[in-house]
Scaffold this motif. Structure first.
Motif, PDB file in Angstrom:
ATOM      1  N   MET A  72      -4.705 -24.308 -23.290  1.00  8.63           N
ATOM      2  CA  MET A  72      -3.387 -24.891 -23.400  1.00  8.63           C
ATOM      3  C   MET A  72      -3.490 -26.392 -23.174  1.00  8.63           C
ATOM      4  O   MET A  72      -4.170 -26.842 -22.272  1.00  8.63           O
ATOM      5  N   ALA A  73      -2.787 -27.136 -23.970  1.00  5.75           N
ATOM      6  CA  ALA A  73      -2.840 -28.595 -23.864  1.00  5.75           C
ATOM      7  C   ALA A  73      -2.105 -29.059 -22.625  1.00  5.75           C
ATOM      8  O   ALA A  73      -1.034 -28.567 -22.304  1.00  5.75           O
ATOM      9  N   ASN A  74      -2.689 -30.002 -21.955  1.00  9.04           N
ATOM     10  CA  ASN A  74      -2.066 -30.577 -20.785  1.00  9.04           C
ATOM     11  C   ASN A  74      -1.232 -31.793 -21.154  1.00  9.04           C
ATOM     12  O   ASN A  74      -0.147 -31.973 -20.655  1.00  9.04           O
ATOM     13  N   VAL A  75      -1.734 -32.610 -22.053  1.00  4.57           N
ATOM     14  CA  VAL A  75      -1.027 -33.834 -22.417  1.00  4.57           C
ATOM     15  C   VAL A  75      -1.032 -33.990 -23.920  1.00  4.57           C
ATOM     16  O   VAL A  75      -2.058 -33.848 -24.558  1.00  4.57           O
ATOM     17  N   ARG A 112       5.305 -26.543 -18.445  1.00  8.83           N
ATOM     18  CA  ARG A 112       5.665 -27.653 -19.327  1.00  8.83           C
ATOM     19  C   ARG A 112       4.445 -28.474 -19.741  1.00  8.83           C
ATOM     20  O   ARG A 112       3.566 -28.735 -18.935  1.00  8.83           O
ATOM     21  N   LEU A 113       4.464 -28.886 -20.993  1.00  8.96           N
ATOM     22  CA  LEU A 113       3.477 -29.856 -21.439  1.00  8.96           C
ATOM     23  C   LEU A 113       3.869 -31.226 -20.908  1.00  8.96           C
ATOM     24  O   LEU A 113       5.056 -31.512 -20.718  1.00  8.96           O
ATOM     25  N   PRO A 124      -6.745 -29.634 -19.602  1.00  5.07           N
ATOM     26  CA  PRO A 124      -7.042 -29.762 -18.172  1.00  5.07           C
ATOM     27  C   PRO A 124      -8.483 -29.384 -17.795  1.00  5.07           C
ATOM     28  O   PRO A 124      -9.007 -29.921 -16.843  1.00  5.07           O
ATOM     29  N   ARG A 125      -9.095 -28.480 -18.516  1.00  2.00           N
ATOM     30  CA  ARG A 125     -10.462 -28.088 -18.176  1.00  2.00           C
ATOM     31  C   ARG A 125     -11.439 -29.159 -18.632  1.00  2.00           C
ATOM     32  O   ARG A 125     -11.375 -29.627 -19.758  1.00  2.00           O
ATOM     33  N   ASP A 180     -11.083 -32.996 -26.103  1.00  2.00           N
ATOM     34  CA  ASP A 180      -9.816 -33.492 -26.628  1.00  2.00           C
ATOM     35  C   ASP A 180      -9.781 -33.179 -28.125  1.00  2.00           C
ATOM     36  O   ASP A 180     -10.812 -32.924 -28.744  1.00  2.00           O
ATOM     37  N   ALA A 181      -8.594 -33.202 -28.687  1.00  2.00           N
ATOM     38  CA  ALA A 181      -8.432 -32.997 -30.123  1.00  2.00           C
ATOM     39  C   ALA A 181      -7.405 -34.002 -30.631  1.00  2.00           C
ATOM     40  O   ALA A 181      -6.499 -34.405 -29.902  1.00  2.00           O
TER      41      ALA A 181
END
Length: 182
Positions: A1-4, A61-62, A124-125, A130-131
């Motif tokens: 899951m994306a953090n930012v 929440r993102l 987060p990991r 990154d993408a």
């Protein structure tokens, strides 16, 4: 899951920070952009936009940090009422603890990320790469190779540095939303 989700140079589509305020606005945007949707893709377009918006307001929440070019804020693509609603919603979203919005004014001149819209996703990991989703008029490309990521991180850092502070940005967005439109 994306953090930012870090959005560099948003194009109109204040949805580029994907912050359209309600289904009616998404439907309006869908109706004005049928040229670039695949046949039968309009319903999916609406579902994806609403799902993205939900990720900003529902747990977990993102965290999101869009940098929005001033031209995006001034563009009258859908008429003054819809644009005002979008800008007011963008200003309200900027008050959320997980959303930081910065406006990039014309007065700041050229900046490195002017070439087009991109989203930089950080995870987060530590082991997760990154993408980047880089958009263009004929589609978008996902970039995930580590050699490409530093360039996009630098572009985003340059946009943030060139932009107004979050407080100045919120004030600018609110002022533009109140200005009368023809």
């Amino acid at each position: 899951m994306a953090n930012v989700r870090r959005a560099g140079r948003a194009h109109f589509d204040v949805s580029s920070p994907r912050l359209l305020p309600r289904t009616a606005a998404v439907e309006k945007a869908k109706g004005t952009s049928t040229d670039w949707h695949p046949p039968g893709g309009s319903e999916q377009f609406v579902r994806v936009r609403l799902a993205r918006q939900e990720r900003l307001t529902h747990e977990p929440r993102l965290t999101m940090w869009p940098v929005v070019a001033e031209g995006v804020l001034l563009h009258q693509a859908d008429g003054p009422t819809v644009v005002r609603t979008r800008l007011e919603h963008l200003a309200a979203m900027a008050e959320e603890p997980n959303v930081t919005v910065q406006a990039l004014p014309f007065s700041r001149g050229a900046y490195a990320g002017m070439f087009g819209l991109y989203l930089l996703l950080s995870f987060p990991r530590r082991s997760a790469l990154d993408a980047v989703r880089a958009a263009n008029p004929t589609g978008a490309a996902w970039l995930e190779r580590e050699p490409e990521m530093p360039r996009y991180r630098d572009l985003f850092a340059d946009a943030r540095t060139s932009a107004l502070s979050p407080a100045e940005s919120a004030a600018r967005i609110k002022r533009i939303a109140k200005e009368p439109r023809a």
